[in-house]
Design a protein around this motif. Structure first.
Motif, PDB file in Angstrom:
ATOM      1  N   GLN A 130       0.839  -1.198   0.000  1.00  0.00           N
ATOM      2  CA  GLN A 130       0.000   0.000   0.000  1.00  0.00           C
ATOM      3  C   GLN A 130       0.876   1.251   0.000  1.00  0.00           C
ATOM      4  O   GLN A 130       0.629   2.193  -0.758  1.00  0.00           O
ATOM      5  N   GLN A 131       1.933   1.255   0.813  1.00  0.00           N
ATOM      6  CA  GLN A 131       2.837   2.403   0.876  1.00  0.00           C
ATOM      7  C   GLN A 131       3.517   2.622  -0.482  1.00  0.00           C
ATOM      8  O   GLN A 131       3.655   3.745  -0.948  1.00  0.00           O
ATOM      9  N   LYS A 132       3.928   1.523  -1.101  1.00  0.00           N
ATOM     10  CA  LYS A 132       4.583   1.611  -2.414  1.00  0.00           C
ATOM     11  C   LYS A 132       3.619   2.196  -3.448  1.00  0.00           C
ATOM     12  O   LYS A 132       3.991   3.050  -4.256  1.00  0.00           O
ATOM     13  N   LYS A 133       2.379   1.721  -3.422  1.00  0.00           N
ATOM     14  CA  LYS A 133       1.365   2.203  -4.360  1.00  0.00           C
ATOM     15  C   LYS A 133       1.128   3.699  -4.148  1.00  0.00           C
ATOM     16  O   LYS A 133       1.016   4.461  -5.120  1.00  0.00           O
ATOM     17  N   LEU A 134       1.071   4.125  -2.909  1.00  0.00           N
ATOM     18  CA  LEU A 134       0.874   5.542  -2.610  1.00  0.00           C
ATOM     19  C   LEU A 134       2.059   6.369  -3.103  1.00  0.00           C
ATOM     20  O   LEU A 134       1.875   7.467  -3.640  1.00  0.00           O
ATOM     21  N   THR A 139       1.591  10.421  -3.447  1.00  0.00           N
ATOM     22  CA  THR A 139       0.899  10.872  -2.240  1.00  0.00           C
ATOM     23  C   THR A 139       1.453  10.115  -1.036  1.00  0.00           C
ATOM     24  O   THR A 139       2.086   9.072  -1.180  1.00  0.00           O
ATOM     25  N   ARG A 140       1.204  10.640   0.133  1.00  0.00           N
ATOM     26  CA  ARG A 140       1.699   9.997   1.353  1.00  0.00           C
ATOM     27  C   ARG A 140       0.541   9.355   2.094  1.00  0.00           C
ATOM     28  O   ARG A 140      -0.550   9.896   2.155  1.00  0.00           O
ATOM     29  N   GLY A 141       0.806   8.200   2.658  1.00  0.00           N
ATOM     30  CA  GLY A 141      -0.201   7.521   3.460  1.00  0.00           C
ATOM     31  C   GLY A 141      -0.185   8.048   4.894  1.00  0.00           C
ATOM     32  O   GLY A 141       0.863   8.354   5.441  1.00  0.00           O
ATOM     33  N   THR A 142      -1.361   8.171   5.474  1.00  0.00           N
ATOM     34  CA  THR A 142      -1.460   8.639   6.860  1.00  0.00           C
ATOM     35  C   THR A 142      -1.796   7.493   7.798  1.00  0.00           C
ATOM     36  O   THR A 142      -1.793   7.671   9.005  1.00  0.00           O
TER      37      THR A 142
END
Length: 188
Positions: A130-134, A139-142
């Motif tokens: 998920q982090q890689k996709k973001l 965009t940054r994941g929160t």
């Protein structure tokens, strides 16, 4: 002399049977590796394929049954090689698309709640995807890893209660919500 030949033929037969069992076990090893490359050893399937393809029965020990066993084993590895190559390509494509290894989407789990809780490392892998996709989306994941894990476990509980026999729970990436999520999908 005849006794030595019979003993040699028996050892060849045992070796062919052992290699046949190794081919059967290789499928599970390859799938395990593709699902968890960090914790599973590389299956070294290419070495097994090459070893079987190059295997020859010495003319002095050759018999029709041994030649048939070898021929069947070499055909088996030929077909498995194609299947393993497809598995590998599917896993690579899934990884590039931000999904975990699976058929068309990544099965989250068909396991009990206890087994699901044992899948922390799998959930961490999904969180990393998920982090890689973001990152790819700029965009940054929160969402923290713990929040992600709790959300996925909760969603799994919801879906597992509504899942039909012809359905499976799969992990997907929702571009609108910018997060991985679980959904029900028809098997096949």
């Amino acid at each position: 002399m005849a006794e030595d030949t019979e003993q040699h033929q028996k050892s060849i037969e045992n070796e062919l049977k052992r290699l046949d069992r190794e081919v059967d076990a290789m499928d599970a090893k390859l799938r395990a590796y593709l699902a968890d490359r960090q914790n599973k050893p590389h299956p070294r399937h290419h070495e097994l394929i090459e070893k079987i393809q190059r295997y020859r029965i010495p003319p002095a020990a050759s018999t029709k049954p041994l030649e048939t066993m070898l021929d069947n084993l070499q055909w088996k590895v030929f077909y498995n090689k194609k299947a393993w190559q497809q598995l590998w390509e599917n896993a690579e494509a899934a990884y590039r698309q931000g999904r975990a290894f699976g058929s068309t989407a990544a099965p989250a789990s068909h396991a009990s709640e206890k087994e699901a809780s044992d899948k922390h490392s799998s959930l961490y892998s999904y969180w990393q995807l998920q982090q890689k996709k973001l990152d790819e989306m700029g965009t940054r994941g929160t969402e923290s890893e713990a929040d992600f894990e709790n959300r996925i476990k909760q969603r799994y509980k919801e879906l597992s209660g509504n899942k039909g026999d012809d359905q499976e729970i799969v992990m997907t990436f929702d571009k609108d919500k910018k997060q991985c999520t679980l959904e029900l999908k028809r098997k096949g």
